[in-house]
Design a protein around this motif. Structure first.
Motif, PDB file in Angstrom:
ATOM      1  N   THR A 159      -8.396   1.285   0.687  1.00 50.40           N
ATOM      2  CA  THR A 159      -7.217   1.779   1.401  1.00 50.40           C
ATOM      3  C   THR A 159      -6.940   0.821   2.554  1.00 50.40           C
ATOM      4  O   THR A 159      -7.775  -0.020   2.901  1.00 50.40           O
ATOM      5  CB  THR A 159      -7.425   3.201   1.950  1.00 50.40           C
ATOM      6  OG1 THR A 159      -8.397   3.153   3.003  1.00 50.40           O
ATOM      7  CG2 THR A 159      -7.873   4.152   0.869  1.00 50.40           C
ATOM      8  N   ILE A 160      -5.775   0.987   3.154  1.00 59.08           N
ATOM      9  CA  ILE A 160      -5.419   0.107   4.259  1.00 59.08           C
ATOM     10  C   ILE A 160      -6.352   0.315   5.452  1.00 59.08           C
ATOM     11  O   ILE A 160      -6.523  -0.584   6.285  1.00 59.08           O
ATOM     12  CB  ILE A 160      -3.936   0.328   4.671  1.00 59.08           C
ATOM     13  CG1 ILE A 160      -3.422  -0.817   5.533  1.00 59.08           C
ATOM     14  CG2 ILE A 160      -3.766   1.667   5.370  1.00 59.08           C
ATOM     15  CD1 ILE A 160      -3.342  -2.125   4.812  1.00 59.08           C
ATOM     16  N   ARG A 183      -3.588   3.830  -0.258  1.00 58.29           N
ATOM     17  CA  ARG A 183      -4.325   2.962  -1.172  1.00 58.29           C
ATOM     18  C   ARG A 183      -3.536   1.671  -1.412  1.00 58.29           C
ATOM     19  O   ARG A 183      -2.322   1.679  -1.582  1.00 58.29           O
ATOM     20  CB  ARG A 183      -4.581   3.672  -2.502  1.00 58.29           C
ATOM     21  CG  ARG A 183      -5.439   2.859  -3.469  1.00 58.29           C
ATOM     22  CD  ARG A 183      -5.921   3.706  -4.616  1.00 58.29           C
ATOM     23  NE  ARG A 183      -6.819   4.736  -4.142  1.00 58.29           N
ATOM     24  CZ  ARG A 183      -8.118   4.555  -3.863  1.00 58.29           C
ATOM     25  NH1 ARG A 183      -8.649   3.349  -4.012  1.00 58.29           N
ATOM     26  NH2 ARG A 183      -8.855   5.542  -3.450  1.00 58.29           N
ATOM     27  N   ILE A 184      -4.263   0.541  -1.420  1.00 55.39           N
ATOM     28  CA  ILE A 184      -3.642  -0.756  -1.696  1.00 55.39           C
ATOM     29  C   ILE A 184      -3.348  -0.834  -3.193  1.00 55.39           C
ATOM     30  O   ILE A 184      -4.244  -0.625  -4.029  1.00 55.39           O
ATOM     31  CB  ILE A 184      -4.561  -1.895  -1.255  1.00 55.39           C
ATOM     32  CG1 ILE A 184      -4.777  -1.839   0.263  1.00 55.39           C
ATOM     33  CG2 ILE A 184      -3.972  -3.250  -1.643  1.00 55.39           C
ATOM     34  CD1 ILE A 184      -5.815  -2.812   0.783  1.00 55.39           C
ATOM     35  N   TRP A 237       0.828  -1.201   0.000  1.00 53.99           N
ATOM     36  CA  TRP A 237       0.000   0.000   0.000  1.00 53.99           C
ATOM     37  C   TRP A 237       0.865   1.253   0.000  1.00 53.99           C
ATOM     38  O   TRP A 237       1.973   1.274   0.511  1.00 53.99           O
ATOM     39  CB  TRP A 237      -0.983   0.021   1.163  1.00 53.99           C
ATOM     40  CG  TRP A 237      -0.417  -0.222   2.529  1.00 53.99           C
ATOM     41  CD1 TRP A 237      -0.180  -1.418   3.096  1.00 53.99           C
ATOM     42  CD2 TRP A 237      -0.019   0.774   3.490  1.00 53.99           C
ATOM     43  NE1 TRP A 237       0.334  -1.262   4.362  1.00 53.99           N
ATOM     44  CE2 TRP A 237       0.441   0.074   4.636  1.00 53.99           C
ATOM     45  CE3 TRP A 237      -0.024   2.155   3.515  1.00 53.99           C
ATOM     46  CZ2 TRP A 237       0.899   0.722   5.770  1.00 53.99           C
ATOM     47  CZ3 TRP A 237       0.424   2.821   4.647  1.00 53.99           C
ATOM     48  CH2 TRP A 237       0.893   2.111   5.764  1.00 53.99           C
TER      49      TRP A 237
END
Length: 883
Positions: A445-446, A422-423, A416
């Protein structure tokens, strides 16, 4: 006529004389002015006076005008007054005035210093004033003072030590640095007139310095280097000391001037440089890389020994040759070899070129070059690129393996963006474990895979790269697509990826491991609480049930104990109080809720839907009132396999037990059984101890317990009641017993420890005398029994000591009575029976020889019968007494 000529001649002579005086007056180096005293008018003023004050004659026409011109303000006039007086020309009352070193300002604004004096001649109404310009002398004096002050300040502000000694080696002068150093090293405060050879430095030091001083007194000028230990800094320091002779005005040496300069830094730097040169030589000799220096024309100045290993040349074979001669240009022009770029100040980093080996082969080298514009030298570091090329090839292979591992490693991997969160990538295991597709993952997102309650903690640690790198916590909670919480052991790495800072995360699912760890941890904690005396059973159970609830969110636990045929609540940390009151004291039976049924049947009861289960028919409404929809109950059995309590698990949703919940409940049943049985044993032991205490209080015997493993002995409180000994004298004190047995009885009473422990004796009984606290002795009867283990080794000996003093006293009285009876029997046998025997003999004589009338015969017969009866009684008494 003659008189006129004479008068004229006198006039001429007077004029000549006046002119001469005027000439002298005007050319004197001292300013002179003559004023009348009464009105202050000026009569005479010479050129030096005017030049000194830079005034015109009209400015000096009287004293008032002079003061206004020369001292125009109050400040100047006050300064004149403070110097010793003033000539007050304004009030016409002049006084004699004399002052020195008065500052004035001339008409051209020049600052001067003058000495002035006024001499009154009252008989002639004249005031003669003199003035001398002493500006130069004043300035020179001030300069001398300034120079002297600067010199003192100079020698006292410098860190160097300065001192001088006379021919007898006594201190003439010394600066502050010298005084401070002597005080630090010796504790002495040295001053003018003290001996320079301070005994605290030691005999060797004094002899050395005495020689130094004598050399200088003989006319030499010497410089010595010295070292000393600084006790403040706790290290060696170095100094350079210059010693020079001091001459008097007759050019005779009368002393020694000394200056000591701290050269610690220079010395350490020099030593460091020497060490660095040695280390450099070591590096040049031992470096695996080629270290090379080349002049501006490209010729080799020096080269390290590694060149022989890498290129096959001895360093001496290459020194003086052009470096470019050994480069394989492979189609490039020789001029393209970037020597000129280096000389322009541009460093060349990691340039890969192939060089000719001495055997004709080509060797790839990675070169780094730097130009020294001061010395006009290029420095090269070359590393054999063979291994590097192998590593590059291995890196390509490694990337393939990494891609394979990334996709196939059995742990979820996420990448990420550190800035946007964001992944940007995930592997197949992450897709399987979290339940998202890859496209769904790349939209998250994480933060989207974290429980909301963990957000603040995570936001704090990703504020900066530094705070993220400092993370020590490894176990985090992640949320799957279906909402299930998963505990993961995180391994993280902050890296550059395509020009962006990204975080590579390997998430190892430790939910199962953490569950077992938490179960073990909870059980250990609860068992420790159960072992403590300060925790009530209810509190221990409540803590345990709360821990189980934390392992299974949503589970509500309760424990009820069976008394008779009814169940009573012991602990239920999360169930509503009103609900507990309704089910309090429910009677067990078949189909009576979950717990009542489990107790009745002595087996677990799983009710997944309370509202539709017959066993809850009587209580489903109250359960529904508190949204209780599921209840599983497990009976807890005691050591006799009877139901002692129930453990129940409620949920506010319809569900069946999972494998993990079944495991928890099974272990909880064992733990709760252990706790209840432990509590019962402890309670029974407490009751038993109370009974023993009451028994020892009720009996008059002294109960004792000899621990053969610790060799200590316990006595009950009757020891104090019967014999007066205080508890602190006999508690766990075996020697106390030995010391209080009567000395005459010890040989047969005192038991040998080894014989008791390892022998075969079981029962033991002894009567002896035991010493009381008041010094008297009591008769005691002591009985004991030895308790042995399965190997026949004695572990304890328990017994009772009985005070039989009264019994012994009664026995003595009986013995005394028996002795008295024996004595009576003897008396009967000898004293009483003898006359009876005589009577019987006489009676027989009467019967044989004497005739008696009938009445007399009756009397004789009666007397004979009574005498025989008396003899029989005496015989019986003797027989009883003797027996």
């Amino acid at each position: 006529m003659e008189a006129k000529n004479c008068q004229h001649k006198l006039a001429e002579e007077s004029k000549t004389k006046d002119d001469f005086i005027e000439t002298i007056l005007q050319n004197l180096p001292i300013g002179i002015a003559v004023n009348k005293i009464d009105d202050g008018k000026t009569i005479i003023v010479n050129k030096c006076f005017i030049e000194t004050y830079e005034c015109s004659n009209k400015d000096l026409k009287d004293i008032r005008s002079f003061f206004r011109k020369v001292y125009p303000d109050d400040v100047c006039q006050n300064e004149v007054a403070n110097k010793g007086g003033t000539n007050d020309g304004q009030n016409g009352d002049p006084e004699w005035v004399s002052w020195n070193s008065v500052s004035i300002k001339t008409q051209t604004h020049e600052n001067r210093v003058v000495n002035s004096k006024s001499i009154p001649m009252y008989d002639k109404n004249l005031m003669i004033s003199t003035v001398l310009d002493v500006t130069n002398e004043f300035n020179r004096a001030n300069e001398i003072k300034r120079i002297k002050a600067n010199q003192e300040a100079l020698i006292n502000t410098t860190q160097d030590m300065m001192w001088s000694v006379d021919s007898n080696l006594y201190i003439i002068a010394a600066n502050d640095s010298f005084v401070k150093m002597i005080k630090m090293l010796t504790g002495n405060i040295i001053k003018e007139g003290d001996c320079a050879l301070i005994k605290e430095f030691g005999e060797e030091h004094l002899v050395k310095w005495k020689v130094f001083y004598q050399q200088v007194l003989n006319g030499e000028q010497i410089t010595v280097k010295d070292q000393y230990y600084n006790p403040i800094k706790k290290k060696l320091e170095y100094s350079q000391i210059s010693l020079s002779p001091v001459f008097n005005d007759k050019n005779e040496i009368f002393g020694v001037a000394c200056c000591s300069k701290d050269i610690t830094s220079e010395t350490l730097n020099r030593l460091a440089l020497e060490n660095a040169q040695i280390e450099l030589q070591k590096i040049m000799s031992s470096s695996l890389d080629i270290l090379c220096s080349v002049d501006a024309q490209g010729y080799i100045l020096s080269i390290s020994a590694a060149v022989e290993t890498i290129l096959g040349y001895n360093p001496q074979e290459l020194i003086g040759k052009a470096l470019s001669d050994f480069v394989c240009f492979e189609g490039l022009e020789k001029t393209e070899w970037p020597i000129g770029t280096v000389t322009e100040g541009h460093d060349i980093l990691n340039l890969k070129k192939r060089f000719l080996h001495k055997n004709g082969s080509l060797v790839s080298l990675i070169w780094t070059t730097r130009w020294d514009p001061k010395d006009k030298i290029k420095y090269y570091v070359a590393r054999d690129a063979t291994e590097s090329e192998k590593r590059e090839a291995a890196l390509v292979e490694s990337e393939k393996k990494y891609k394979y591992l990334f996709e196939n490693i059995p742990c979820p991997i996420l990448i990420w963006d550190f800035e946007t969160l964001r992944i940007i990538d995930c592997n197949q295991e992450a897709i399987i474990k979290y339940g998202y597709t890859k496209d769904e993952f790349l939209q998250l997102t994480i933060n989207d895979i974290r429980p909301p309650e963990d957000m603040n903690l995570f936001e704090d640690i990703i504020e900066t790269e530094e705070s993220f790198e400092r993370i020590r916590e490894r176990i985090w909670r992640h949320k799957k697509k279906n909402g299930e919480i998963m505990f993961v052991d995180i391994s993280k790495l902050l890296i550059n990826y395509n020009g962006r800072k990204v975080v590579l995360v390997i998430a190892n699912d430790v939910t199962e491991i953490r569950y077992y760890y938490e179960v073990d941890k909870l059980e250990k904690h609860v068992l420790e609480l159960n072992a403590r005396d300060d925790k009530r059973l209810e509190e221990t159970i409540r803590i345990y049930l709360s821990g189980i609830e934390s392992l299974h969110p949503g589970m509500l636990c309760s424990m009820q104990v069976l008394r008779g045929s009814r169940l009573y609540n012991l602990a239920a940390p999360s169930l509503p109080e009103k609900y507990l009151k309704v089910v309090e004291g429910v009677e067990i039976g078949n189909n009576v809720c979950s717990c009542g049924t489990a107790s009745f049947l002595k087996e677990k009861v799983i009710v997944t839907d309370i509202s539709n289960d017959i066993r809850w028919a009587a209580y489903k409404e109250v359960a529904g009132q508190y949204q209780l929809k599921t209840c599983w109950s497990y009976p807890i059995l005691d050591g006799k396999n009877d139901v002692a309590a129930t453990f129940a698990c409620y949920y506010r949703k319809i569900k069946t037990p999972t494998e993990r919940e079944e495991y928890t409940i099974q272990r909880a049943g064992h733990i709760l059984q252990v706790i209840l049985n432990s509590y019962k044993r402890e309670h029974d032991l407490k009751i038993s101890n109370e009974r023993f205490g009451y028994a020892t209080e009720a009996t008059s015997d002294i109960i004792w317990d000899w621990n053969l493993e610790t060799n200590s002995v316990y006595y009950s409180g009757n020891m104090q009641k019967l014999f007066g000994h205080m508890p602190d004298a006999y508690d766990d004190n075996l020697p106390f017993y030995f010391e209080h047995v009567h000395p005459d009885d010890r040989g047969r009473v005192i038991l040998d420890f080894d014989q008791v422990k390892h022998g075969t004796m079981i029962n033991w009984t002894q009567e002896y005398r035991f010493k009381k606290a008041n010094g008297g002795y009591a008769f005691v009867l002591n009985r004991g029994i030895v308790i042995r283990d399965e190997n026949g080794v004695g572990t304890r000996m328990i017994g009772a000591m009985q005070d039989i003093t009264m019994l012994k006293q009664n026995e003595l009285r009986i013995i005394q009575q028996n002795e008295q009876l024996n004595e009576i029997a003897l008396i009967n046998a000898h004293q009483i029976r003898r006359p009876v025997a005589n009577i019987l003999g006489l009676m027989e004589l009467f019967n044989a020889e004497i005739e008696v009338h009938e009445v007399g015969m009756d009397i004789m017969n009666h007397l004979n019968a009574e005498t025989k009866e008396l003899d029989a009684v005496i015989r019986r008494i003797i027989d009883k007494t003797v027996a």
